[in-house]
Design a protein around this motif. Structure first.
Motif, PDB file in Angstrom:
ATOM      1  N   UNK A 105       3.354 -20.307  -2.782  1.00 48.49           N
ATOM      2  CA  UNK A 105       4.184 -19.330  -1.896  1.00 48.49           C
ATOM      3  C   UNK A 105       3.359 -19.380  -1.031  1.00 48.49           C
ATOM      4  N   UNK A 106       2.506 -19.693  -0.447  1.00 57.12           N
ATOM      5  CA  UNK A 106       2.141 -20.292   1.253  1.00 57.12           C
ATOM      6  C   UNK A 106       2.569 -20.957   1.905  1.00 57.12           C
ATOM      7  N   UNK A 107       2.386 -22.345   0.804  1.00 59.92           N
ATOM      8  CA  UNK A 107       2.893 -23.361   1.285  1.00 59.92           C
ATOM      9  C   UNK A 107       4.953 -23.555   1.622  1.00 59.92           C
ATOM     10  N   UNK A 108       5.256 -22.958   0.642  1.00 61.02           N
ATOM     11  CA  UNK A 108       6.411 -22.971   0.495  1.00 61.02           C
ATOM     12  C   UNK A 108       7.283 -22.620   1.628  1.00 61.02           C
ATOM     13  N   UNK A 109       6.616 -20.880   2.345  1.00 64.32           N
ATOM     14  CA  UNK A 109       7.072 -19.882   3.234  1.00 64.32           C
ATOM     15  C   UNK A 109       6.704 -21.228   4.487  1.00 64.32           C
ATOM     16  N   UNK A 110       5.988 -20.972   4.418  1.00 67.82           N
ATOM     17  CA  UNK A 110       5.004 -21.885   5.927  1.00 67.82           C
ATOM     18  C   UNK A 110       6.271 -23.390   6.263  1.00 67.82           C
ATOM     19  N   UNK A 111       6.457 -24.258   5.128  1.00 70.18           N
ATOM     20  CA  UNK A 111       7.925 -24.561   5.871  1.00 70.18           C
ATOM     21  C   UNK A 111       8.696 -24.726   5.765  1.00 70.18           C
ATOM     22  N   UNK A 112       9.673 -23.555   5.261  1.00 68.94           N
ATOM     23  CA  UNK A 112      10.722 -22.992   5.567  1.00 68.94           C
ATOM     24  C   UNK A 112      10.981 -21.999   6.697  1.00 68.94           C
ATOM     25  N   UNK A 113       9.506 -21.541   7.381  1.00 72.17           N
ATOM     26  CA  UNK A 113       9.533 -21.100   8.617  1.00 72.17           C
ATOM     27  C   UNK A 113       9.334 -22.165  10.160  1.00 72.17           C
ATOM     28  N   UNK A 114       8.327 -23.358   9.501  1.00 73.52           N
ATOM     29  CA  UNK A 114       8.145 -23.938  10.583  1.00 73.52           C
ATOM     30  C   UNK A 114       9.540 -25.104  11.223  1.00 73.52           C
ATOM     31  N   UNK A 115      10.078 -24.951   9.184  1.00 74.19           N
ATOM     32  CA  UNK A 115      11.356 -25.854   9.624  1.00 74.19           C
ATOM     33  C   UNK A 115      12.880 -24.987  10.273  1.00 74.19           C
ATOM     34  N   UNK A 116      12.753 -24.133  10.338  1.00 73.02           N
ATOM     35  CA  UNK A 116      13.404 -23.238  10.909  1.00 73.02           C
ATOM     36  C   UNK A 116      13.134 -23.013  12.899  1.00 73.02           C
ATOM     37  N   UNK A 117      11.591 -22.834  12.601  1.00 73.06           N
ATOM     38  CA  UNK A 117      11.567 -22.982  14.245  1.00 73.06           C
ATOM     39  C   UNK A 117      11.638 -23.491  15.202  1.00 73.06           C
ATOM     40  N   UNK A 118      11.169 -24.613  14.775  1.00 74.29           N
ATOM     41  CA  UNK A 118      11.186 -26.419  15.305  1.00 74.29           C
ATOM     42  C   UNK A 118      12.556 -26.518  16.044  1.00 74.29           C
ATOM     43  N   UNK A 119      13.563 -26.664  14.974  1.00 75.20           N
ATOM     44  CA  UNK A 119      14.889 -25.780  15.021  1.00 75.20           C
ATOM     45  C   UNK A 119      15.414 -25.343  16.094  1.00 75.20           C
ATOM     46  N   UNK A 120      14.766 -23.774  16.078  1.00 80.99           N
ATOM     47  CA  UNK A 120      16.081 -22.643  17.308  1.00 80.99           C
ATOM     48  C   UNK A 120      14.708 -22.945  19.300  1.00 80.99           C
ATOM     49  N   UNK A 121      13.060 -22.874  18.320  1.00 78.82           N
ATOM     50  CA  UNK A 121      12.528 -23.446  19.258  1.00 78.82           C
ATOM     51  C   UNK A 121      12.507 -25.158  20.446  1.00 78.82           C
ATOM     52  N   UNK A 122      12.535 -25.432  19.527  1.00 80.70           N
ATOM     53  CA  UNK A 122      12.496 -26.727  19.783  1.00 80.70           C
ATOM     54  C   UNK A 122      11.014 -26.898  19.813  1.00 80.70           C
ATOM     55  N   UNK A 123       9.739 -26.885  18.921  1.00 77.17           N
ATOM     56  CA  UNK A 123       8.709 -27.154  19.360  1.00 77.17           C
ATOM     57  C   UNK A 123       8.018 -28.383  18.490  1.00 77.17           C
ATOM     58  N   UNK A 124       6.889 -28.508  18.688  1.00 76.73           N
ATOM     59  CA  UNK A 124       5.971 -29.613  17.359  1.00 76.73           C
ATOM     60  C   UNK A 124       5.384 -28.518  16.666  1.00 76.73           C
ATOM     61  N   UNK A 125       5.885 -28.211  15.876  1.00 73.53           N
ATOM     62  CA  UNK A 125       5.554 -27.496  14.614  1.00 73.53           C
ATOM     63  C   UNK A 125       5.073 -28.283  13.430  1.00 73.53           C
ATOM     64  N   UNK A 126       4.184 -28.805  12.813  1.00 73.64           N
ATOM     65  CA  UNK A 126       4.113 -29.573  11.464  1.00 73.64           C
ATOM     66  C   UNK A 126       4.630 -28.454  10.338  1.00 73.64           C
ATOM     67  N   UNK A 127       4.561 -28.612   9.219  1.00 70.78           N
ATOM     68  CA  UNK A 127       5.146 -28.712   8.535  1.00 70.78           C
ATOM     69  C   UNK A 127       3.332 -27.143   7.949  1.00 70.78           C
ATOM     70  N   UNK A 128       2.963 -26.893   7.629  1.00 69.89           N
ATOM     71  CA  UNK A 128       1.425 -25.832   7.539  1.00 69.89           C
ATOM     72  C   UNK A 128       1.581 -24.611   6.396  1.00 69.89           C
ATOM     73  N   UNK A 129       0.023 -24.414   6.133  1.00 66.58           N
ATOM     74  CA  UNK A 129       0.550 -22.461   5.425  1.00 66.58           C
ATOM     75  C   UNK A 129       0.816 -21.480   6.293  1.00 66.58           C
ATOM     76  N   UNK A 130       1.768 -20.464   5.349  1.00 74.16           N
ATOM     77  CA  UNK A 130       2.697 -19.136   6.418  1.00 74.16           C
ATOM     78  C   UNK A 130       1.851 -19.577   7.245  1.00 74.16           C
ATOM     79  N   UNK A 131       0.014 -18.145   7.016  1.00 72.21           N
ATOM     80  CA  UNK A 131      -0.790 -18.032   8.277  1.00 72.21           C
ATOM     81  C   UNK A 131      -0.523 -18.979   9.548  1.00 72.21           C
TER      82      UNK A 131
END
Length: 225
Positions: A105-131
């Motif tokens: 749960x935390x891994x999938x949501x964190x990965x999805x959050x990181x993917x979208x946020x990387x692209x929209x905010x143009x930041x170096x955000x790796x795939x991580x647990x959601x919190x």
């Protein structure tokens, strides 16, 4: 920086920090993290009869927030915001997951959050647990961690009240009453966990952890956790 304003009845204006709107965007149900697919073990708790009405739902979520994964996630967000070793912190977050579904749960949501946020905010955000992903992203774009923690906890509780509406006769008004009663607690936990470290992570919400484990073998289910 563009600063929005709101006009009071008196005609005066007060500034609105657009960074707060970014936080509400991240934690909105419309942000594509798939939170709607997870019940955090609540589906199993309802099936067992541990949660069956408005009052027992409130007690369940109150325990989760103050003594369980809500409190732990709050500590992880604070520490991710200040951490210089995000991978080690992510490993700790993974280690504290009490079941395979909670981890997923935390891994999938964190990965999805990181993917979208990387692209929209143009930041170096790796795939991580959601919190961990939330706290690290807030650091990278200079958002307020206290507001992030409070809004995360409120979003977490809101998602579970929506899940409860699909699983038992609760109704929209009852769900909103539960969420309204939990709102002050979200703010309090955000403040109480401000200076805590990973050494302070623990869970006393044992029945919630058991429910998460039982959900893994539940035959009929709507949710992934």
């Amino acid at each position: 920086m563009i600063t929005a304003t709101i006009t009071k009845i008196t005609g005066t204006t007060m500034p609105i920090d657009p960074r707060l709107l970014t936080l509400t965007q991240w934690l909105s149900p419309s942000y594509p993290m798939g939170a709607f697919a997870f019940s955090h073990g609540l589906e199993a708790a309802i099936a067992e009869g541990w949660v069956k009405d408005e009052d027992t739902l409130f007690e369940w979520l109150e325990g989760l927030l103050s003594q369980g994964s809500g409190r732990s996630d709050a500590i992880l967000i604070w520490n991710a915001y200040h951490s210089d070793n995000i991978e080690d912190l992510n490993a700790i977050a993974r280690a504290f997951a009490p079941s395979s579904e909670r981890l997923r749960e935390a891994q999938r949501q964190g990965t999805a959050f990181a993917r979208v946020t990387r692209e929209v905010w143009n930041i170096d955000l790796p795939d991580l647990m959601l919190p961990v992903a939330l706290g690290h992203a807030a650091k990278l774009v200079d958002l307020a961690p206290a507001e992030l923690v409070a809004l995360y906890l409120h979003s977490f509780a809101s998602n579970l009240t929506q899940a409860a509406q699909r699983l038992m006769p609760l109704g929209q008004t009852g769900a909103q009453r539960v969420l309204h009663r939990l709102t002050p607690l979200c703010s309090q936990i955000a403040e109480d966990t401000r200076d805590l470290t990973t050494d302070d992570i623990h869970s006393n919400a044992f029945l919630s952890d058991i429910a998460a484990m039982r959900h893994e073998v539940q035959e009929q289910r709507l949710f992934q956790s």
